[in-house]
Design a protein around this motif. Structure first.
Motif, PDB file in Angstrom:
ATOM      1  N   CYS A   1      -0.848 -11.445  -5.494  1.00 15.60           N
ATOM      2  CA  CYS A   1      -1.514 -10.017  -5.560  1.00 15.60           C
ATOM      3  C   CYS A   1      -2.131  -9.800  -4.361  1.00 15.60           C
ATOM      4  CB  CYS A   1      -2.580 -10.436  -6.841  1.00 15.60           C
ATOM      5  SG  CYS A   1      -1.851 -11.055  -8.479  1.00 15.60           S
ATOM      6  N   PRO A   2      -2.476  -8.625  -4.205  1.00 18.25           N
ATOM      7  CA  PRO A   2      -3.456  -8.274  -3.058  1.00 18.25           C
ATOM      8  C   PRO A   2      -4.705  -8.382  -2.875  1.00 18.25           C
ATOM      9  CG  PRO A   2      -2.905  -6.285  -4.297  1.00 18.25           C
ATOM     10  CD  PRO A   2      -2.190  -7.311  -5.041  1.00 18.25           C
ATOM     11  N   THR A   3      -5.312  -8.652  -3.965  1.00 19.87           N
ATOM     12  CA  THR A   3      -6.954  -8.982  -3.926  1.00 19.87           C
ATOM     13  C   THR A   3      -7.391 -10.022  -5.090  1.00 19.87           C
ATOM     14  OG1 THR A   3      -7.540  -7.295  -5.688  1.00 19.87           O
ATOM     15  CG2 THR A   3      -7.158  -6.500  -3.525  1.00 19.87           C
ATOM     16  N   ARG A   4      -8.190 -10.615  -4.556  1.00 17.48           N
ATOM     17  CA  ARG A   4      -8.987 -11.635  -5.791  1.00 17.48           C
ATOM     18  C   ARG A   4      -9.457 -11.173  -6.954  1.00 17.48           C
ATOM     19  NH1 ARG A   4     -14.890 -13.234  -3.511  1.00 17.48           N
ATOM     20  NH2 ARG A   4     -15.744 -11.005  -3.350  1.00 17.48           N
ATOM     21  N   GLU A   5      -9.820  -9.941  -7.053  1.00 18.95           N
ATOM     22  CA  GLU A   5      -9.911  -9.090  -8.404  1.00 18.95           C
ATOM     23  C   GLU A   5      -8.670  -9.035  -9.340  1.00 18.95           C
ATOM     24  OE1 GLU A   5     -13.231  -7.960  -5.672  1.00 18.95           O
ATOM     25  OE2 GLU A   5     -11.128  -8.022  -5.631  1.00 18.95           O
ATOM     26  N   LEU A   6      -7.592  -8.835  -8.589  1.00 22.62           N
ATOM     27  CA  LEU A   6      -6.465  -8.505  -9.357  1.00 22.62           C
ATOM     28  C   LEU A   6      -5.842 -10.026  -9.692  1.00 22.62           C
ATOM     29  CD1 LEU A   6      -4.312  -6.869 -10.557  1.00 22.62           C
ATOM     30  CD2 LEU A   6      -3.304  -6.846  -8.377  1.00 22.62           C
ATOM     31  N   ALA A   7      -6.014 -10.791  -8.828  1.00 19.21           N
ATOM     32  CA  ALA A   7      -5.670 -12.058  -9.001  1.00 19.21           C
ATOM     33  C   ALA A   7      -6.285 -12.707 -10.105  1.00 19.21           C
ATOM     34  CB  ALA A   7      -5.888 -13.298  -7.706  1.00 19.21           C
ATOM     35  N   ILE A   8      -7.402 -12.554 -10.376  1.00 20.38           N
ATOM     36  CA  ILE A   8      -8.370 -13.142 -11.518  1.00 20.38           C
ATOM     37  C   ILE A   8      -7.784 -12.433 -13.080  1.00 20.38           C
ATOM     38  CG2 ILE A   8     -10.604 -13.215 -12.682  1.00 20.38           C
ATOM     39  CD1 ILE A   8     -11.885 -13.346  -9.849  1.00 20.38           C
ATOM     40  N   GLN A   9      -7.689 -11.200 -12.929  1.00 19.53           N
ATOM     41  CA  GLN A   9      -7.408 -10.447 -14.279  1.00 19.53           C
ATOM     42  C   GLN A   9      -5.973 -10.672 -14.790  1.00 19.53           C
ATOM     43  OE1 GLN A   9      -8.284  -6.402 -14.576  1.00 19.53           O
ATOM     44  NE2 GLN A   9      -9.996  -6.605 -13.027  1.00 19.53           N
ATOM     45  N   VAL A  10      -4.999 -10.856 -13.413  1.00 17.81           N
ATOM     46  CA  VAL A  10      -3.735 -11.254 -13.851  1.00 17.81           C
ATOM     47  C   VAL A  10      -3.652 -12.753 -14.486  1.00 17.81           C
ATOM     48  CG1 VAL A  10      -1.344 -11.998 -13.087  1.00 17.81           C
ATOM     49  CG2 VAL A  10      -2.412 -10.061 -12.420  1.00 17.81           C
ATOM     50  N   ALA A  11      -4.475 -13.629 -13.790  1.00 22.99           N
ATOM     51  CA  ALA A  11      -4.247 -14.983 -14.170  1.00 22.99           C
ATOM     52  C   ALA A  11      -5.191 -15.182 -15.637  1.00 22.99           C
ATOM     53  CB  ALA A  11      -5.475 -15.854 -13.347  1.00 22.99           C
ATOM     54  N   GLU A  12      -6.096 -14.200 -15.907  1.00 20.68           N
ATOM     55  CA  GLU A  12      -6.966 -14.164 -17.379  1.00 20.68           C
ATOM     56  C   GLU A  12      -5.563 -13.872 -18.263  1.00 20.68           C
ATOM     57  OE1 GLU A  12      -9.878 -11.488 -17.147  1.00 20.68           O
ATOM     58  OE2 GLU A  12     -11.456 -13.082 -16.318  1.00 20.68           O
TER      59      GLU A  12
ATOM     60  N   ALA B   1       2.839  -4.331  -5.113  1.00 20.03           N
ATOM     61  CA  ALA B   1       3.327  -4.584  -3.793  1.00 20.03           C
ATOM     62  C   ALA B   1       3.041  -3.775  -2.588  1.00 20.03           C
ATOM     63  CB  ALA B   1       5.154  -4.697  -3.668  1.00 20.03           C
ATOM     64  N   ASP B   2       2.843  -2.468  -2.972  1.00 17.12           N
ATOM     65  CA  ASP B   2       2.442  -1.252  -2.066  1.00 17.12           C
ATOM     66  C   ASP B   2       1.131  -1.648  -1.568  1.00 17.12           C
ATOM     67  OD1 ASP B   2       1.648  -0.876  -4.602  1.00 17.12           O
ATOM     68  OD2 ASP B   2       1.825   1.354  -4.466  1.00 17.12           O
ATOM     69  N   GLU B   3       0.129  -2.029  -2.354  1.00 17.89           N
ATOM     70  CA  GLU B   3      -1.312  -2.589  -1.861  1.00 17.89           C
ATOM     71  C   GLU B   3      -1.240  -3.663  -0.949  1.00 17.89           C
ATOM     72  OE1 GLU B   3      -4.350  -1.438  -2.510  1.00 17.89           O
ATOM     73  OE2 GLU B   3      -3.516   0.372  -3.563  1.00 17.89           O
ATOM     74  N   MET B   4      -0.349  -4.345  -1.400  1.00 17.16           N
ATOM     75  CA  MET B   4      -0.499  -5.931  -0.126  1.00 17.16           C
ATOM     76  C   MET B   4       0.035  -5.328   1.086  1.00 17.16           C
ATOM     77  SD  MET B   4       0.966  -9.274  -2.521  1.00 17.16           S
ATOM     78  CE  MET B   4       2.274  -8.606  -3.334  1.00 17.16           C
ATOM     79  N   LEU B   5       1.064  -4.557   1.326  1.00 15.85           N
ATOM     80  CA  LEU B   5       1.596  -4.071   2.358  1.00 15.85           C
ATOM     81  C   LEU B   5       0.633  -3.211   3.291  1.00 15.85           C
ATOM     82  CD1 LEU B   5       5.432  -3.845   2.103  1.00 15.85           C
ATOM     83  CD2 LEU B   5       4.174  -5.556   2.270  1.00 15.85           C
ATOM     84  N   ASP B   6      -0.013  -2.246   2.333  1.00 19.07           N
ATOM     85  CA  ASP B   6      -1.068  -1.538   2.678  1.00 19.07           C
ATOM     86  C   ASP B   6      -2.273  -2.297   3.575  1.00 19.07           C
ATOM     87  OD1 ASP B   6       0.213   0.778   2.066  1.00 19.07           O
ATOM     88  OD2 ASP B   6      -1.194   1.218   0.273  1.00 19.07           O
ATOM     89  N   MET B   7      -2.400  -3.247   3.142  1.00 21.34           N
ATOM     90  CA  MET B   7      -3.517  -4.309   3.586  1.00 21.34           C
ATOM     91  C   MET B   7      -3.025  -5.239   4.568  1.00 21.34           C
ATOM     92  SD  MET B   7      -5.473  -5.080  -0.184  1.00 21.34           S
ATOM     93  CE  MET B   7      -6.763  -5.933   0.356  1.00 21.34           C
ATOM     94  N   GLY B   8      -1.800  -5.039   5.227  1.00 23.69           N
ATOM     95  CA  GLY B   8      -1.235  -5.881   6.305  1.00 23.69           C
ATOM     96  C   GLY B   8      -0.603  -7.148   5.777  1.00 23.69           C
ATOM     97  N   PHE B   9      -0.230  -7.057   4.828  1.00 24.54           N
ATOM     98  CA  PHE B   9       0.249  -8.557   4.273  1.00 24.54           C
ATOM     99  C   PHE B   9       1.729  -8.645   4.379  1.00 24.54           C
ATOM    100  CE2 PHE B   9      -3.507  -9.027   1.304  1.00 24.54           C
ATOM    101  CZ  PHE B   9      -4.264 -10.018   2.084  1.00 24.54           C
TER     102      PHE B   9
END
Length: 536
Positions: free
Chosen positions: A77-88, A153-161
């Motif tokens: 996931c691109p961000t920790r916020e999204l990672a937390i919500q997906v994990a939940e 995925a588009d967010e991850m690439l936008d953030m330079g990942f």
């Protein structure tokens, strides 16, 4: 639309779905789940909030052997916020089966994450930067990963990942199942898909635009525990001829219809657990006016065609924008005007705005009617109904008894009594409904959603709490990362801002690491929530 029973999911997974209140698959779930169940690589194009997590999470949890003690699935996931919500959500979907999942992201103490990893999670949900930290420390090994999911995925690439993702995927066995989800499909996403997916199926969901000019759409912001009293006031004020009230779960529909009956309203519930005979009986009463309120789930209302529905009330927000469109479309039919109200808890406002963006229709905010306003509105509507009967001359058979009564009683007292009878008896019975969890949009750093995630300014970028003089990407580091914190070896690149002339630095095993460390934390200043998920 399909129900989740039709996908061949195992009973423990279906039980979790039912407990979460999902009955009918969203469009992306209906298209993606069958492909995922067959281990087909896929590219899913859908907006945030359309149920993507369950689209990849359900097949994933179904396939994992509960006795597995290795990391067999990786979700990026691109961000920790999204990672937390997906994990939940993964945790909730896998709780009855006993699947162990763990979120890994910047902002947590890495030592605590290492401790949680010793409990052998089967699914890792992580941001690319922190995942690479663990890979280099050899605390996460990807040798046994069988499924990889790239979310947003588009967010991850936008953030330079891009480089980080390529580095991570190169360490995963080639014989794997890969799914990529993205709201947009720019060339760099297509390049990534060509590099790491094998003959992927393309699944695209384009939400319908609301075309309901005759439906007046409003929402009322109200706390979960105050919803029922708000509903009673609204129904009293509006006095609908026929209304459909939508609840998110079967339990909600049962409790709500029973509560309305206790308060003196003529209401019955309709959901998937009713037999065909029971369903037909309820619908007959609704069509002939024996009841004027139908409480229903999305599944039960599928294919429902009743003329004369004047009001639709969303007691609970729907899971996805498509459902909202279908719900309100039950009113305003055949050229008639209709009214829809939606109850929104404060934590669900972002999800409401998502529905507005996807459906391209603004939903007007209304204040909750006061008790006095509800009473006044009800009296006004009853008076209009009486006048309509008088004007239409439809009361001849009652004239004789009316004359007799007027000879004995005051006319105002008689009319008041008649209006009270028309209003029906309202019993102030205390009602307590089982609370439903709010639906929340996956948020971006800084609290904004996808289209609002970038803030203007010198060197605009993702911002998450720390103020830099020249902007720049903040990723998911808490509090503002300072380039003077002693890292060395980075090439001096800075993203979106100069940072007082310095690029930030990241020494990996004595070697300058190229690539945007958007989620690299410093210390343990973030929310330490890994232990919440380690034992789930």
């Amino acid at each position: 639309m399909k129900t989740f029973n039709e996908f061949g999911l195992e009973p423990k997974v279906l039980r979790a779905v039912t407990e979460m209140g999902f009955e009918e698959a969203t469009p992306i779930q209906e298209k993606a789940i069958p492909l995922a169940m067959e281990d087909r690589d896929l590219i899913g194009q859908a907006q945030t909030g359309t149920g993507k997590t369950a689209a990849f999470g359900l097949p994933l949890i179904h396939k994992i052997d509960v006795s597995e003690d290795r990391i067999v699935a990786l979700i990026m996931c691109p961000t920790r916020e999204l990672a937390i919500q997906v994990a939940e959500e993964i945790s909730k979907l896998g709780r009855f089966k006993g699947i162990r999942s763990l979120p890994i992201y910047g902002g947590q103490d890495i030592v605590k994450q290492i401790r949680a990893l010793k409990k052998r999670p089967q699914i890792i949900i992580g941001t690319p930067g922190r995942l690479l930290d663990h890979i280099n420390r050899k605390t996460i090994k990807l040798d046994d990963v069988q499924t990889v999911i790239l979310d947003e995925a588009d967010e991850m690439l936008d953030m330079g990942f891009m480089e980080d993702i390529q580095s991570i995927l190169s360490l995963v066995p080639e014989t794997r199942h890969t799914m990529l989800f993205s709201a947009t499909m720019p060339p760099n996403i297509q390049k990534l898909a060509q590099q790491f997916l094998k003959n992927p199926e393309h699944v695209s969901v384009i939400p319908k635009q609301v075309s309901a000019p005759l439906i007046q759409q409003s929402y009322i912001e109200v706390q979960e525990k105050a919803k029922f009293d708000a509903l009673c006031r609204l129904v009293d004020m509006e006095a609908p001829e026929l209304a459909i009230i939508f609840g998110r779960t079967k339990r909600r529909v049962d409790e709500l219809s029973e509560a309305l009956q206790k308060r003196g309203y003529t209401a019955e519930g309709l959901h998937g657990d009713l037999s065909q005979n029971q369903r037909d009986n309820v619908m007959r009463k609704f069509r002939d006016g024996s009841i004027d309120i139908l409480v229903a789930t999305d599944v039960a209302a599928r294919g429902l065609d009743v003329s004369g529905v004047t009001h639709v009330i969303n007691f609970d927000l729907p899971q996805d924008p498509e459902s909202y469109v279908h719900r309100i479309g039950r009113t305003g039919r055949a050229g008639k005007e209709g009214t829809s109200y939606t109850f929104v808890t404060p934590r669900e406002i972002d999800h409401l705005h998502l529905i507005e963006r996807v459906t391209r229709h603004r939903i007007t905010k209304r204040q909750l009617p006061t008790i006095a306003e509800a009473l006044e509105g009800k009296q006004r509507i009853l008076a209009q109904q009486v006048l309509e009967v008088v004007e239409n001359g439809e009361s001849h058979e009652f004239k004789a008894v009316a004359i007799q009564l007027l000879e004995q009683y005051d006319s105002v007292a008689l009319l008041s009594a008649a209006l009270k009878l028309m209003a029906g008896e309202r019993k102030e019975v205390p009602i307590e409904l089982t609370p439903e969890d709010p639906i929340r949009v996956k948020r971006r750093p800084g609290g904004d959603i996808r289209s609002q995630g970038r803030r203007p300014g010198t060197g605009s970028g993702y911002y998450n709490g720390g103020n830099r003089s020249s902007g720049g990407r903040q990723g998911d580091r808490p509090g503002g990362y300072r380039s003077s914190q002693g890292k060395s070896g980075y090439e001096g690149r800075s993203y979106g801002g100069n940072r007082s002339g310095e690029g930030y630095k990241g020494n990996r095993s004595g070697e300058g690491y190229k690539g945007n460390r958007n989620d690299r934390p410093q210390g343990s200043s973030g929310s330490n929530r890994e232990e919440d998920f380690a034992n789930r």
